[in-house]
Every structure is written in C-alpha cells, then in structure tokens.
Design a protein around this motif. Structure first.
Motif, short mmCIF file in Angstrom:
data_model
loop_
_atom_site.label_atom_id
_atom_site.label_comp_id
_atom_site.label_asym_id
_atom_site.label_seq_id
_atom_site.Cartn_x
_atom_site.Cartn_y
_atom_site.Cartn_z
N UNK A 36 0.84 -1.20 0.00
CA UNK A 36 0.00 0.00 0.00
C UNK A 36 0.88 1.25 0.00
N UNK A 37 0.62 2.21 -0.88
CA UNK A 37 1.40 3.45 -0.88
C UNK A 37 1.18 4.23 0.42
N UNK A 38 2.27 4.70 1.02
CA UNK A 38 2.19 5.44 2.27
C UNK A 38 3.35 6.42 2.36
N UNK A 39 3.11 7.53 3.07
CA UNK A 39 4.14 8.56 3.21
C UNK A 39 3.92 9.33 4.50
N UNK A 40 4.99 9.87 5.04
CA UNK A 40 4.91 10.79 6.17
C UNK A 40 4.80 12.19 5.60
N UNK A 41 3.77 12.91 6.04
CA UNK A 41 3.46 14.21 5.45
C UNK A 41 3.24 15.25 6.54
N UNK A 42 3.64 16.49 6.29
CA UNK A 42 3.43 17.57 7.23
C UNK A 42 2.10 18.26 6.95
N UNK A 43 1.80 19.28 7.79
CA UNK A 43 0.55 20.01 7.65
C UNK A 43 0.43 20.74 6.33
N UNK A 44 1.54 21.14 5.71
CA UNK A 44 1.45 21.86 4.43
C UNK A 44 1.86 20.97 3.26
N UNK A 45 1.67 19.65 3.41
CA UNK A 45 1.83 18.68 2.32
C UNK A 45 3.28 18.35 1.98
N UNK A 46 4.25 18.80 2.76
CA UNK A 46 5.62 18.36 2.52
C UNK A 46 5.73 16.85 2.76
N UNK A 47 6.40 16.16 1.85
CA UNK A 47 6.62 14.72 1.97
C UNK A 47 7.96 14.49 2.64
N UNK A 48 7.93 14.04 3.89
CA UNK A 48 9.15 13.85 4.68
C UNK A 48 9.80 12.50 4.37
N UNK A 49 8.98 11.47 4.16
CA UNK A 49 9.46 10.13 3.83
C UNK A 49 8.34 9.40 3.10
N UNK A 50 8.70 8.40 2.32
CA UNK A 50 7.68 7.66 1.57
C UNK A 50 8.16 6.24 1.34
N UNK A 51 7.20 5.31 1.27
CA UNK A 51 7.60 3.94 0.98
C UNK A 51 7.70 3.72 -0.53
N UNK A 52 8.09 2.52 -0.90
CA UNK A 52 8.46 2.23 -2.28
C UNK A 52 7.29 2.46 -3.26
N UNK A 53 6.11 1.95 -2.96
CA UNK A 53 5.02 2.08 -3.92
C UNK A 53 4.53 3.52 -4.01
N UNK A 54 4.62 4.28 -2.92
CA UNK A 54 4.23 5.69 -3.02
C UNK A 54 5.21 6.44 -3.92
N UNK A 55 6.51 6.16 -3.75
CA UNK A 55 7.52 6.90 -4.50
C UNK A 55 7.39 6.68 -6.00
N UNK A 56 6.93 5.51 -6.40
CA UNK A 56 6.84 5.19 -7.83
C UNK A 56 5.39 5.14 -8.33
N UNK A 57 4.46 5.66 -7.56
CA UNK A 57 3.05 5.60 -7.95
C UNK A 57 2.81 6.39 -9.24
N UNK A 58 3.40 7.59 -9.33
CA UNK A 58 3.21 8.45 -10.51
C UNK A 58 4.52 8.67 -11.26
N UNK A 59 5.58 8.88 -10.52
CA UNK A 59 6.92 9.10 -11.08
C UNK A 59 7.91 8.74 -9.98
N UNK A 60 9.18 8.99 -10.22
CA UNK A 60 10.20 8.72 -9.20
C UNK A 60 10.29 9.94 -8.28
N UNK A 61 9.68 9.86 -7.11
CA UNK A 61 9.65 11.00 -6.18
C UNK A 61 11.05 11.45 -5.81
N UNK A 62 11.98 10.51 -5.63
CA UNK A 62 13.33 10.86 -5.19
C UNK A 62 14.10 11.64 -6.25
N UNK A 63 13.62 11.65 -7.49
CA UNK A 63 14.30 12.39 -8.55
C UNK A 63 14.04 13.89 -8.47
N UNK A 64 13.02 14.29 -7.71
CA UNK A 64 12.70 15.71 -7.60
C UNK A 64 13.59 16.38 -6.55
#
Length: 296
Positions: free
Chosen positions: A121-149
């Motif tokens: 299941x895609x999951x991520x740690x997120x702050x109040x203003x939508x900053x992504x602090x950490x994410x698991x594998x399926x979340x990172x590749x759900x749409x694109x490679x999150x770590x590339x940003x």
C-alpha cells in the motif's frame, strides 16, 4: 481577543464568499423583487443571525473588532457553515491558536517501520502543508520517481498543481485540486507567520492559475477519509481510500496511506511493488530530522 487588520480582511472575504452561496430558499426566506446579489443579502444574514445590519456590514468590511463567540456562532448558523468552515471562521476571528514556527518534524524509526510494513500500500509521512518527509516504495513510484525531484519540490500540493506526471494521474482532477486548496486555505490562518507556509502559497500563486482560481473561491475543508481514483503509468487504474494516520494532529503531521477498494486495485498495487522491488522499502528527505539510512 484583538485581531489584525489582515485577519479581519480575510474574515470579511470569507463571509462574503459564503454568503454568495446561500440562497433565500436554503434558509426558508421569501424571495421578493429582483435580486442583483448572488446568494443572501447582508440584511438577510443579519436578520437570521439576530445582529444589526450595520454591525454585520462592518464585519464583512473588516471594521468590526472583538466579535463575541455567540455572535460568530449565530453568523455561522445563518450561513450554514459546516464544522470545518465554522472552525475557520473562529480562527480568523482570533479564537484559534497560532503555533510557533518550529523545526522540521522529527522522523523516527517507528515511523519508517510503519511505511515499510504497509507495503504494497502506498504510504508517506506528510506535514501540515503537504511536505513529503518520507515515503515507501510504492508511493515513491506511484506516478513518477519521487526521489528524482529536488527536496524543495517534494510537496503534494506543489506536485499536483505543477508536475504533469502527477496531475495527469488524477481521474477527478478538479475535485482533488479543489480539496487540496480548501485544506490549505483552512489551516493557513494558523500558520500566517510560518515561512514554509508563506513560501508554498506564494509559489503556487505565482506558478498555477488553477491554484489561484481555487484559492480565491475561499472554500475550506477539513481532513477526512475519501475515495481517490488514480491512473498509474506503471499499472493503470487504482481506486483507493485515502486516509490519515495521525502522528501529531495539532501540528498536522501524519502518515497518509492508500488502501485498495477492490481486488483489482489490490492486485495492481502488488504488481507495482514487484516492478520496483529492487528499490529501498522507504526513503526520506535529506533535511528530515532522522538521519538513518533508507531501509532495505
């Protein structure tokens, strides 16, 4: 509690937007004569709330100071505000707390352990203003490679409004973008002095006409579990329940998780995890407080 001129101005704009959306029929008022005003007239709101027309006019004009809780509650009832809108009204009127800007959230090993255990299941740690602090594998590749940003772009609101690969994943695009903006609008008064918030809102207003359009509608919304429909470039259609597991509700810190609503989505999430299975189970932003290495 005395409010600032900017807060009183924001309160007035919010009341005008809400007033425009309530018709006389909604509140059992007769319709007489030609109406040039969308929604209710000021005098009608004042009548429903049991306050003077002049005073209510001052409230919308940002001239009224120190409105009582009873009067604000009466105006909320007259305008048929939902709980999130009522809370937003009270915060703008100076009844909410404004947290001090603080350091980045403390990402702890137990948080990243949960991210790994939630796979596929895609999951991520997120702050109040939508900053992504950490994410698991399926979340990172759900749409694109999150770590590339770049780190400063790993923010759900920013990516959904400005990054085509994320935005194109939305089946109900306008609904999701409107909800994101409404949640930001709801909590922004509590973070008026937070540089993170100010920078995000400024960037979005500069780069996204759609954000400006939704922002200026003055819609507000609270957090709730909801159906989200996506199209992943790797595995196709995904229907999930999008929900928050709170780490610190007062600060807005959470683990967001997407759980499948049907067997087909569950199978496609398993397939996604197998396609990217060589990647670490989770990764974190380089500016996160926890400095542990990404999990294997």
């Amino acid at each position: 509690m005395t409010t600032s001129a900017s807060d009183r101005s924001a309160l007035g704009a919010f009341l005008r937007a809400r007033r425009a959306r309530v018709t006389p029929g909604d509140v059992d008022l007769p319709v007489s004569g030609r109406r040039r005003t969308p929604g209710l007239r000021r005098e009608e709101v004042a009548q429903l709330a049991g306050v003077g027309v002049t005073w209510y006019t001052w409230l919308e004009q940002g001239r009224a100071r120190n409105a009582s809780d009873q009067v604000l509650d009466a105006v909320a009832r007259a305008l048929r505000l939902d709980p999130a809108e009522h809370r937003h009204l009270m915060v703008l009127a100076g009844r909410g707390t404004t947290p001090e800007p603080g350091p980045p959230m403390d990402l702890r090993p137990e948080h990243t352990a949960v991210l790994a255990k939630l796979l596929p299941y895609p999951a991520a740690v997120q702050t109040d203003c939508y900053d992504l602090v950490a994410a698991n594998r399926t979340y990172r590749y759900l749409f694109a490679d999150l770590d590339a940003y770049p780190v400063e772009e790993r923010n759900c609101a920013w990516l959904m409004f400005t990054e085509p690969s994320w935005r194109n994943s939305l089946v109900d695009e306008d609904t999701v973008l409107r909800e994101i903006t409404a949640k930001l609008r709801n909590r922004q008064p509590e973070h008026r002095d937070d540089p993170r918030w100010n920078a995000l809102i400024t960037r979005l207003r500069q780069e996204s006409p759609d954000f400006v359009r939704h922002w200026e509608s003055y819609e507000v919304a609270g957090d709730r579990t909801q159906l989200r429909r996506y199209v992943s470039p790797r595995v196709g259609a995904l229907d999930v329940q999008f929900q928050s597991l709170w780490l610190d509700r007062a600060r807005g810190e959470r683990i967001i998780v997407m759980t499948p609503t049907d067997d087909g989505t569950a199978q496609r999430l398993e397939r996604l995890d197998s396609l990217v299975g060589a990647a670490p189970a989770w990764t974190a932003r380089s500016d996160a407080a926890d400095s542990s290495a990404a999990g294997a």
